[in-house]
Design an enzyme around this catalytic site. Structure first.
Site, PDB file in Angstrom:
ATOM      1  CB  CYS A 103      -0.921  -0.014   1.218  1.00  0.00           C
ATOM      2  SG  CYS A 103      -1.941   1.464   1.332  1.00  0.00           S
ATOM      3  CB  CYS A 199      -6.411  -0.835   6.507  1.00  0.00           C
ATOM      4  SG  CYS A 199      -5.977  -1.068   4.784  1.00  0.00           S
TER       5      CYS A 199
END
Ligand SMILES: Nc1ncnc2c1ncn2[C@@H]1O[C@H](COP(=O)(O)OP(=O)(O)OP(=O)(O)O)[C@@H](O)[C@H]1O
Length: 370
Positions: A103, A199
């Protein structure tokens, strides 16, 4: 008006306390601050509730308090392609991916950074616990002074070219100081709990989550000498060195995952935290990214981390002509896990890192760890 007023800084705001304080500090320094929330994942539940909506509301509250403009951008499809697909592919291949590393590489410090620059930003700032400094005309990344929160491990794959455009205002602070600043300024997120875990999984059960996307293939649990000890639910649910969830009782030391055989769908287990099969003395790293101008013409010594929560270990790095590196450990290491990151340091300076491809002992690949 300070000089900083002409310098635009986009702050990546997650709705958490760290990025709130990041925006506050930059605003106090007189920068032209813009807060941007990225929506990467749609987790709307059956009641229509989505944590991203709640987080964005927190971003809005804080930005009102700071009197800075803010808005939201949607990177869901890019995130799916670049991060989530990699995450699934790696699990399918029996490895243990690191979606935070991906990410940072593909989204926060590429797509999001490009977006910020497109808005005329001079810098992108985030609430990461890391530091950037300029030395001899080179911009370098250092560990955050709060060693317990340092996030350089997750930042090892970002491009060195972008370091001059990055600000990490929390790098000189420890977490308690950040919370104190947030409280002192009564920020809406001052007492918000830190997010934990990956997440997009959030607080959900990891196994349930993964089984929604990848078919589970149960198989046998065996010792390395072939003794059957039970059934596993699917190799992707287990990580090298893990103890929990094996369900093997009996006498003696507890059981641990000591390897995987993908071809035969067998999970190898062994007794004792220090089971011999878990130990290796070298690894091969691929996708190696250097954050400094490293001389790769000869081997060099430095320290390395093979997982986030680990003290540094002494290593010697042997660069290969194809850009991969062989890393030899000063002392044998437990549970080197393919798919995870290996990150190199010289004291506080982060040199770069790569992805663990394979572990070795006495120059032989440890096939069961691959
Ligand atoms: N959804 C998001 N939109 C914009 N920026 C984000 C987002 N998620 C994370 N970031 C940025 O990346 C930084 C590090 O992210 P990480 O997920 O580690 O958050 P964190 O340490 O819990 O920080 P925070 O307390 O700000 O949530 C954040 O401080 C923030 O600047």
């Amino acid at each position: 008006m300070s000089d900083n007023a002409n310098t635009r800084v986009v702050v990546g705001m997650s709705g958490g306390v760290d990025s709130s304080v990041t925006a506050l500090l930059l605003k106090q320094q007189g920068y032209d601050v813009v807060g941007i929330f990225m929506k990467n994942w749609d987790d709307t539940d059956e009641f229509g509730v989505c944590t991203a909506t709640e987080d964005y509301e927190d971003v809005a509250r804080v930005c009102h308090q700071l009197d800075i403009p803010y808005y939201s951008v949607n990177f869901e499809s890019k995130y799916w392609d670049k991060v989530f697909q990699y995450f699934l592919d790696e699990y399918q291949a029996g490895r243990t991916p690191n979606p935070d590393v991906m990410c940072n590489k593909e989204i926060k410090f590429k797509a999001f950074l490009d977006h910020a620059m497109g808005l005329g930003a001079d810098y992108l700032a985030t609430g990461h616990y890391a530091r950037v400094r300029e030395r001899d005309g080179q911009v370098e990344m250092l560990r955050g002074v709060d060693r317990n929160k340092d996030q350089t491990y997750f930042l090892n794959q970002i491009s060195s070219d972008i370091l001059p455009k990055i600000m990490f205002p929390l790098g000189e602070l420890d977490k308690q100081e950040v919370r104190d600043i947030a409280k002192e300024h009564d920020l809406a997120t001052a007492t918000k709990k830190d997010s934990t875990g990956i997440c997009f999984i959030g607080e959900r059960n990891f196994k349930d989550f993964l089984s929604e996307y990848l078919p589970a293939q149960p198989g046998q649990m065996q010792t390395l000498s072939g003794e059957v000890k039970g059934e596993h639910d699917g190799l992707m649910y287990y990580t090298i060195g893990q103890r929990q969830g094996l369900g093997i009782g009996g006498a003696g030391d507890p059981w641990f995952v000591v390897g995987k055989n993908l071809d035969d769908n067998v999970l190898y287990v062994g007794q004792g935290f220090h089971h011999d099969a878990l130990y290796s003395d070298a690894l091969l790293a691929v996708d190696v990214n250097w954050l400094v101008d490293q001389d790769l013409s000869e081997p060099f010594t430095c320290t390395a981390k093979f997982r986030y929560r680990q003290q540094d270990s002494g290593v010697t790095v042997y660069p290969n002509a194809d850009g991969t590196v062989q890393v030899k450990f000063d002392e044998p290491e437990r549970a080197i896990t393919p798919g995870q990151a290996v990150v190199f340091y010289d004291d506080d300076l982060c040199l770069g890192g790569g992805t663990i491809e394979e572990a070795y002992r006495h120059e032989e690949p440890l096939a069961h760890l691959a």
